[in-house]
Design an enzyme around this catalytic site. Structure first.
Site, mmCIF file in Angstrom:
data_model
loop_
_atom_site.group_PDB
_atom_site.id
_atom_site.type_symbol
_atom_site.label_atom_id
_atom_site.label_comp_id
_atom_site.label_asym_id
_atom_site.label_seq_id
_atom_site.Cartn_x
_atom_site.Cartn_y
_atom_site.Cartn_z
ATOM 1 N N TYR A 57 0.830 -1.208 0.000
ATOM 2 C CA TYR A 57 0.000 0.000 0.000
ATOM 3 C C TYR A 57 0.863 1.256 0.000
ATOM 4 O O TYR A 57 1.803 1.401 0.777
ATOM 5 C CB TYR A 57 -0.939 0.039 1.214
ATOM 6 C CG TYR A 57 -1.744 1.321 1.269
ATOM 7 C CD1 TYR A 57 -2.689 1.607 0.281
ATOM 8 C CD2 TYR A 57 -1.536 2.277 2.259
ATOM 9 C CE1 TYR A 57 -3.404 2.793 0.291
ATOM 10 C CE2 TYR A 57 -2.248 3.465 2.286
ATOM 11 C CZ TYR A 57 -3.181 3.715 1.291
ATOM 12 O OH TYR A 57 -3.892 4.897 1.300
ATOM 13 N N HIS A 87 -5.794 15.827 -4.944
ATOM 14 C CA HIS A 87 -6.073 16.157 -3.546
ATOM 15 C C HIS A 87 -5.943 17.648 -3.260
ATOM 16 O O HIS A 87 -6.435 18.122 -2.230
ATOM 17 C CB HIS A 87 -5.138 15.363 -2.626
ATOM 18 C CG HIS A 87 -5.550 13.933 -2.454
ATOM 19 N ND1 HIS A 87 -5.876 13.119 -3.507
ATOM 20 C CD2 HIS A 87 -5.676 13.166 -1.337
ATOM 21 C CE1 HIS A 87 -6.197 11.917 -3.058
ATOM 22 N NE2 HIS A 87 -6.079 11.915 -1.741
ATOM 23 N N ASN A 199 -0.431 12.963 4.406
ATOM 24 C CA ASN A 199 -1.031 12.232 5.523
ATOM 25 C C ASN A 199 -0.559 12.799 6.856
ATOM 26 O O ASN A 199 0.317 12.231 7.510
ATOM 27 C CB ASN A 199 -0.673 10.741 5.443
ATOM 28 C CG ASN A 199 -1.810 9.925 4.869
ATOM 29 O OD1 ASN A 199 -2.955 10.093 5.260
ATOM 30 N ND2 ASN A 199 -1.485 9.044 3.933
ATOM 31 N N TYR A 285 -20.839 38.372 40.571
ATOM 32 C CA TYR A 285 -20.036 37.228 40.128
ATOM 33 C C TYR A 285 -18.977 37.618 39.094
ATOM 34 O O TYR A 285 -17.869 37.101 39.100
ATOM 35 C CB TYR A 285 -20.936 36.151 39.520
ATOM 36 C CG TYR A 285 -21.759 35.362 40.507
ATOM 37 C CD1 TYR A 285 -21.842 35.716 41.848
ATOM 38 C CD2 TYR A 285 -22.477 34.248 40.079
ATOM 39 C CE1 TYR A 285 -22.603 34.991 42.742
ATOM 40 C CE2 TYR A 285 -23.242 33.502 40.964
ATOM 41 C CZ TYR A 285 -23.314 33.877 42.300
ATOM 42 O OH TYR A 285 -24.074 33.153 43.166
ATOM 43 N N ARG A 288 -16.208 39.075 41.261
ATOM 44 C CA ARG A 288 -15.729 38.203 42.324
ATOM 45 C C ARG A 288 -15.209 36.863 41.804
ATOM 46 O O ARG A 288 -14.250 36.296 42.333
ATOM 47 C CB ARG A 288 -16.874 37.955 43.321
ATOM 48 C CG ARG A 288 -16.456 37.232 44.561
ATOM 49 C CD ARG A 288 -17.578 36.971 45.563
ATOM 50 N NE ARG A 288 -18.901 37.392 45.175
ATOM 51 C CZ ARG A 288 -20.008 36.713 45.484
ATOM 52 N NH1 ARG A 288 -19.929 35.568 46.121
ATOM 53 N NH2 ARG A 288 -21.183 37.175 45.132
ATOM 54 N N PHE A 333 -3.181 9.078 11.640
ATOM 55 C CA PHE A 333 -3.518 10.347 10.982
ATOM 56 C C PHE A 333 -4.871 10.890 11.421
ATOM 57 O O PHE A 333 -5.242 12.001 11.055
ATOM 58 C CB PHE A 333 -3.550 10.147 9.462
ATOM 59 C CG PHE A 333 -4.371 8.955 9.039
ATOM 60 C CD1 PHE A 333 -5.739 8.971 9.135
ATOM 61 C CD2 PHE A 333 -3.740 7.806 8.577
ATOM 62 C CE1 PHE A 333 -6.494 7.866 8.771
ATOM 63 C CE2 PHE A 333 -4.496 6.701 8.208
ATOM 64 C CZ PHE A 333 -5.874 6.729 8.306
ATOM 65 N N GLU A 419 -13.229 6.063 4.520
ATOM 66 C CA GLU A 419 -12.988 7.037 5.589
ATOM 67 C C GLU A 419 -14.353 7.399 6.188
ATOM 68 O O GLU A 419 -14.919 8.458 5.915
ATOM 69 C CB GLU A 419 -12.248 8.246 5.028
ATOM 70 C CG GLU A 419 -10.893 7.840 4.444
ATOM 71 C CD GLU A 419 -10.218 8.921 3.630
ATOM 72 O OE1 GLU A 419 -10.649 10.079 3.706
ATOM 73 O OE2 GLU A 419 -9.255 8.595 2.907
#
Length: 512
Positions: A57, A87, A199, A285, A288, A333, A419
């Protein structure tokens, strides 16, 4: 590690300061010799796998949902180039230069780890681009925060190939032209290198590190703003006592209370109303409980810094070259660890801004500001004073509440369901950057308001710290008087906050 104006990559994990130095101050990048040796050894592993007839791969196969497709050796260079071109699919406005430089540097750190399998020339090219000030154009949208920040990193890789657009000293130009002018040869990618360049969690991590740097200063500035509000609204500093803080041992709360004590030390205004004749049992508040609110944000910041430190020490790629020479697929990743703390910080940013706006509003209300004119106006009825400055703060706080909605709980499956769960960490980082800008503006409005309130307390004098900050504000914004064009004052004081000038002035006059 940082040495004067240079940052050494590959000898030890980078620090937040290293990333800020390269991203914002254009510090020079150098590659450690030990890193070159590791890179060369890892590349030999990839070369061996590339010659193997069995598919591996990322080396001899397609990617993602196409991982089972074997690619013949003569097509693999085209495969790598096609991966980057396809990409680099970002869209929207350009991402800030400092963000792109941060993600470039962080990807370079992983490439120099000796676990990605790239050639030394890839490492050298990324370093050369940073040193030449060549910033690839990266677009706002495209990353889902899983398989890393794929699209943003692909835009950087595309520029290293001599394609796409870059900016040099702000000028937009073709990448090929910028590389040629700098004497940098465009990369021709070979097996595994395309994956190694995209990646990573580098975009979201870079934005997290920049946010950590900014928030460290802004939370101290919030303590200062609160001190100015407490003082100018005749509040008490007794509630910030160290022994009271010790009864609830939250680290961030104790630090914020210590800052408040230091910033209020020696204040004639605070001293003027000490004792039982003051008549009030306790402050609201927003005055304080400032250490409790600011302290919770500090503790969140500390947790985020821990996660960022671990990520800085990480090698994020897929597949990875192990120390014993194996090539293994993994899921490192996935951006979940970073995405979650980005969302945590957005919540804290909204909360600190919210309590700041409440302190500002109190200063403008004659029913609550203890003797000051409505809206701190010069001539009530004719002048509106700082009325609309509070509107601006309120509008920002409302926006920050929307930005506090977490991105990391969302997921939209992609890549043909390969994915099928993503982190949305890039989106979390983008909204945090907008949130930090909003927080700086809200704090600036509180400081501007408190400075005017301190002026209106005359002849009572402000303390040495708050008085010095008030004087700094007066160099950029007008004091009490008839209404004038207010927007430039808000912008100028915001710049004093963002540049760190306000905090530096406070620290110069305080024991912190």
């Amino acid at each position: 590690m940082q040495h004067s104006s240079s940052v050494i990559v590959g000898a030890a994990p980078l620090t937040t300061a290293d990333v800020v130095a390269v991203a914002r101050r254009s510090a020079r990048v150098e590659i450690a010799e030990s890193a070159r040796e590791r890179v060369t050894s890892a590349r030999a592993v990839i070369d061996g796998l590339a010659a193997d007839p069995h598919p591996h791969y990322g080396v001899s196969t397609g990617f993602g949902a196409l991982a089972t497709t074997f690619i013949a050796p003569e097509r693999r260079r085209q495969l790598q180039a096609s991966l980057i071109r396809s990409h680099a699919a970002g869209t929207g406005a350009e991402v800030e230069t400092e963000v792109v430089r941060a993600l470039q540097l962080l990807r370079l750190q992983t490439l120099a780890s000796g676990h990605t399998g790239v050639r030394p020339v890839v490492v050298d090219t990324y370093a050369a681009m940073l040193n030449a000030g060549i910033t690839p154009v990266v677009r706002e949208y495209g990353s889902l925060g899983c398989s890393g920040d794929l699209a943003p990193l692909a835009h950087v890789a595309l520029a290293a190939m001599g394609e796409g657009e870059v900016r040099v000293s702000g000028a937009l130009m073709p990448a090929a032209e910028a590389l040629a002018a700098a004497g940098i040869e465009p990369l021709v990618l070979v097996e595994k290198e395309g994956l190694a360049l995209v990646n990573g969690t580098d975009g979201m991590l870079g934005m997290l590190l920049l946010a950590l740097h900014d928030l460290d200063e802004l939370l101290c500035t919030a303590d200062l703003a609160a001190a100015m509000s407490v003082e100018s609204q005749l509040g008490t500093d007794a509630v910030f006592a160290a022994d009271l803080m010790a009864l609830r041992p939250q680290a961030g709360q104790a630090e914020s209370a210590a800052n408040l004590r230091a910033f209020l030390a020696g204040s004639p205004i605070v001293a003027s109303h000490k004792g039982p004749e003051d008549g009030r049992v306790q402050d609201a508040y927003s005055l304080r409980c400032s250490p409790q609110v600011h302290g919770a944000a500090r503790d969140t910041l500390a947790h985020a810094a821990t996660i960022a430190g671990r990520e800085l020490a990480s090698v994020v790629d897929n597949p990875i070259i192990t120390s014993d020479g194996r090539i293994e697929s993994n899921g490192n990743f996935h951006g979940a660890p970073v995405a979650v703390v980005l969302d945590f910080l957005a919540i804290s940013v909204a909360d600190v801004a919210s309590v700041s706006e409440r302190r500002t509003d109190r200063a403008l209300d004659p029913a609550r500001n203890r003797g000051l004119p409505p809206f701190l106006a010069h001539e009530v009825g004719v002048d509106s004073g700082l009325m609309i400055a509070q509107y601006a703060a309120a509008g920002i706080v409302s926006e920050l509440k929307r930005l506090a909605v977490p991105a990391s709980v969302d997921s939209i499956p992609s890549s043909a369901m390969q994915e099928d769960h993503v982190s949305m960490g890039w989106a979390g980082a983008r909204k945090l950057r907008r949130g930090i800008d909003g927080l700086a503006r809200v704090l600036a409005i509180e400081i501007l308001t408190a400075a005017r309130a301190l002026d209106l307390r005359a002849p009572l004098a402000a303390g040495p710290v708050t008085g010095a900050v008030r004087d700094l504000v007066r160099t950029a914004a007008e004091g009490p008087g008839p209404d004038h064009f207010l927007s430039p004052d808000l912008e100028a004081v915001t710049e004093l906050v963002r540049s760190g000038a306000v905090l530096r002035t406070a620290k110069e006059h305080a024991n912190v």
